[in-house]
Design an enzyme around this catalytic site. Sequence first.
Site, PDB file in Angstrom:
ATOM      1  N   ARG A  40      36.934  64.082  19.145  1.00  0.00           N
ATOM      2  CA  ARG A  40      35.466  64.027  19.150  1.00  0.00           C
ATOM      3  C   ARG A  40      34.919  64.488  20.508  1.00  0.00           C
ATOM      4  O   ARG A  40      35.271  65.587  20.916  1.00  0.00           O
ATOM      5  CB  ARG A  40      34.989  62.620  18.805  1.00  0.00           C
ATOM      6  CG  ARG A  40      33.908  62.632  17.729  1.00  0.00           C
ATOM      7  CD  ARG A  40      33.435  61.249  17.443  1.00  0.00           C
ATOM      8  NE  ARG A  40      34.179  60.608  16.397  1.00  0.00           N
ATOM      9  CZ  ARG A  40      33.928  60.747  15.103  1.00  0.00           C
ATOM     10  NH1 ARG A  40      32.946  61.507  14.693  1.00  0.00           N
ATOM     11  NH2 ARG A  40      34.654  60.102  14.208  1.00  0.00           N
TER      12      ARG A  40
ATOM     13  N   ASP B  23      41.054  58.899  19.351  1.00  0.00           N
ATOM     14  CA  ASP B  23      40.271  59.565  20.399  1.00  0.00           C
ATOM     15  C   ASP B  23      40.415  58.895  21.776  1.00  0.00           C
ATOM     16  O   ASP B  23      40.129  59.513  22.795  1.00  0.00           O
ATOM     17  CB  ASP B  23      38.777  59.588  20.027  1.00  0.00           C
ATOM     18  CG  ASP B  23      38.532  60.212  18.663  1.00  0.00           C
ATOM     19  OD1 ASP B  23      39.395  60.973  18.198  1.00  0.00           O
ATOM     20  OD2 ASP B  23      37.472  59.930  18.066  1.00  0.00           O
TER      21      ASP B  23
ATOM     22  N   GLY C 272      37.604  55.784  10.866  1.00  0.00           N
ATOM     23  CA  GLY C 272      38.723  56.668  10.511  1.00  0.00           C
ATOM     24  C   GLY C 272      40.048  55.957  10.731  1.00  0.00           C
ATOM     25  O   GLY C 272      40.180  55.185  11.677  1.00  0.00           O
TER      26      GLY C 272
ATOM     27  N   THR D  12      41.566  53.987  17.691  1.00  0.00           N
ATOM     28  CA  THR D  12      41.058  55.343  17.440  1.00  0.00           C
ATOM     29  C   THR D  12      41.994  56.320  18.137  1.00  0.00           C
ATOM     30  O   THR D  12      42.415  56.070  19.279  1.00  0.00           O
ATOM     31  CB  THR D  12      39.625  55.598  17.961  1.00  0.00           C
ATOM     32  OG1 THR D  12      39.420  57.021  18.000  1.00  0.00           O
ATOM     33  CG2 THR D  12      39.357  55.069  19.351  1.00  0.00           C
TER      34      THR D  12
ATOM     35  N   ILE E  22      46.611  65.751  10.530  1.00  0.00           N
ATOM     36  CA  ILE E  22      48.045  65.527  10.802  1.00  0.00           C
ATOM     37  C   ILE E  22      48.176  64.550  11.969  1.00  0.00           C
ATOM     38  O   ILE E  22      49.098  63.747  12.034  1.00  0.00           O
ATOM     39  CB  ILE E  22      48.699  66.882  11.191  1.00  0.00           C
ATOM     40  CG1 ILE E  22      48.497  67.871  10.071  1.00  0.00           C
ATOM     41  CG2 ILE E  22      50.138  66.711  11.653  1.00  0.00           C
ATOM     42  CD1 ILE E  22      49.674  68.429   9.429  1.00  0.00           C
TER      43      ILE E  22
HETATM   44  O1  F6P Z   1      37.459  59.437  15.444  1.00  0.00           O
HETATM   45  C1  F6P Z   1      38.670  59.875  14.936  1.00  0.00           C
HETATM   46  C2  F6P Z   1      38.550  61.267  14.373  1.00  0.00           C
HETATM   47  O2  F6P Z   1      39.807  61.665  13.876  1.00  0.00           O
HETATM   48  C3  F6P Z   1      37.988  62.313  15.336  1.00  0.00           C
HETATM   49  O3  F6P Z   1      38.937  62.743  16.272  1.00  0.00           O
HETATM   50  C4  F6P Z   1      37.508  63.355  14.384  1.00  0.00           C
HETATM   51  O4  F6P Z   1      36.467  64.102  14.950  1.00  0.00           O
HETATM   52  C5  F6P Z   1      37.011  62.548  13.219  1.00  0.00           C
HETATM   53  O5  F6P Z   1      37.642  61.291  13.286  1.00  0.00           O
HETATM   54  C6  F6P Z   1      37.288  63.161  11.866  1.00  0.00           C
HETATM   55  O6  F6P Z   1      36.668  62.374  10.915  1.00  0.00           O
HETATM   56  P1  F6P Z   1      36.922  62.511   9.341  1.00  0.00           P
HETATM   57  O7  F6P Z   1      38.125  61.672   9.019  1.00  0.00           O
HETATM   58  O8  F6P Z   1      35.674  61.983   8.738  1.00  0.00           O
HETATM   59  O9  F6P Z   1      37.181  63.953   9.037  1.00  0.00           O
END
Ligand code: F6P
Length: 359
Positions: free
Chosen positions: A184, A140, A12, A138, A285
């Site tokens: 996550r 996260d 991501g 990330t 966002i």
């Molecule tokens: O790992 C980064 C993250 O934004 C998480 O916080 C979230 O759960 C996930 O990716 C969302 O993924 P996607 O972009 O596939 O919706």
Amino acid sequence: MTERIAILTGGGDCPGLNAAIRAVVKHADLRYGWQVTGIEDGFAGAVERRFVELSRKSVINLLSRGGTLLGSSNHANPFAYPTRAGESQDVSEQVLANLTELGLSGLVVVGGDGTMAIGRRLMEASGGALPLVGIPKTIDNDLAATEATIGFQTAVEVATEAIDRLHTTAESHDRIMICEVMGRYAGWIALSAGLASGADVILIPEIPYDIERVIQSLHRRHQSGCTYSIIVVAEGARPQGGDFAVSDSGDATREKRLGGAAEHLAGGIKQWTDYDVRVTVLGHIQRGGAPCAFDRNLATRFGVFAVDLIAARKFGQVAALRCNEIVAVPIEAATQNTRLVEPTDDLVKAARATGVELG
Ligand code: F6P
């Protein structure tokens, strides 16, 4: 012959990826005179041979731009690559052949735990020949190797500002405002942004919550004269004995996606109280837009460090922040565990000490 390195951004996206690309391109050229190839859309570009030449000109004005110039993909795992028929196949040998053809002195992989794990497997599959180094990113902030990943601080700033805004409208209407943030299975964004924005309740995956306890804390607050409350919920928060709220169960090529924790909590509060409850889900966002100054500088420091790791032929290492120094950590350590909030963490202690209900 001029040496060549390559860079890709996987998983991501997050704010600060472009700052890392810029640092790698500039330092590789200015210090070592190397050429840099960009690989498009994470490992997808390595499978499909989508390579672009990056020069100092390509990275002009890139420092403050969100997203990634190269594109990214979170379902381009060469060991389980999606086929047109909706199945998956192992194309790792093809990837290694394509990268070998480029004649690389180094490959910089900018990614989270999933991307790093793929990088590690590719190195193993190449018998250690793939000259890979990693840069952790990330929102996260859940990578074991480092105290901070690119993108996290910006996500916290964005969430903090959003929750600040919820305070005023919550107060006007005497409401309970629930804000769901990403992260996550880690509660770093919820805890950091919740604490910074004066949330009354913060629910994180690491501390499964008791709905009765949450409601009691709302009652106490409202009995003491406050007419509204702010609850920050991590997307991975769940009730004691309950499951994660899942919005997409994923498959062999796509990870499971979390979502719905705030709605679930709102349902519980509405069932047992008369409070007027509203839910805001911040979603992507938190991943979009310009990186904050901290992330720009972290990305720049990581980028420079990664290039120096290649120059020193120290492969299989990931740049990491420890005690405000950038250090090298073996990729195995970076991919072993998820860095979760510990009950003994300073942020948890500070939240409890200032009366925040953690469920
Ligand atoms: O790992 C980064 C993250 O934004 C998480 O916080 C979230 O759960 C996930 O990716 C969302 O993924 P996607 O972009 O596939 O919706």
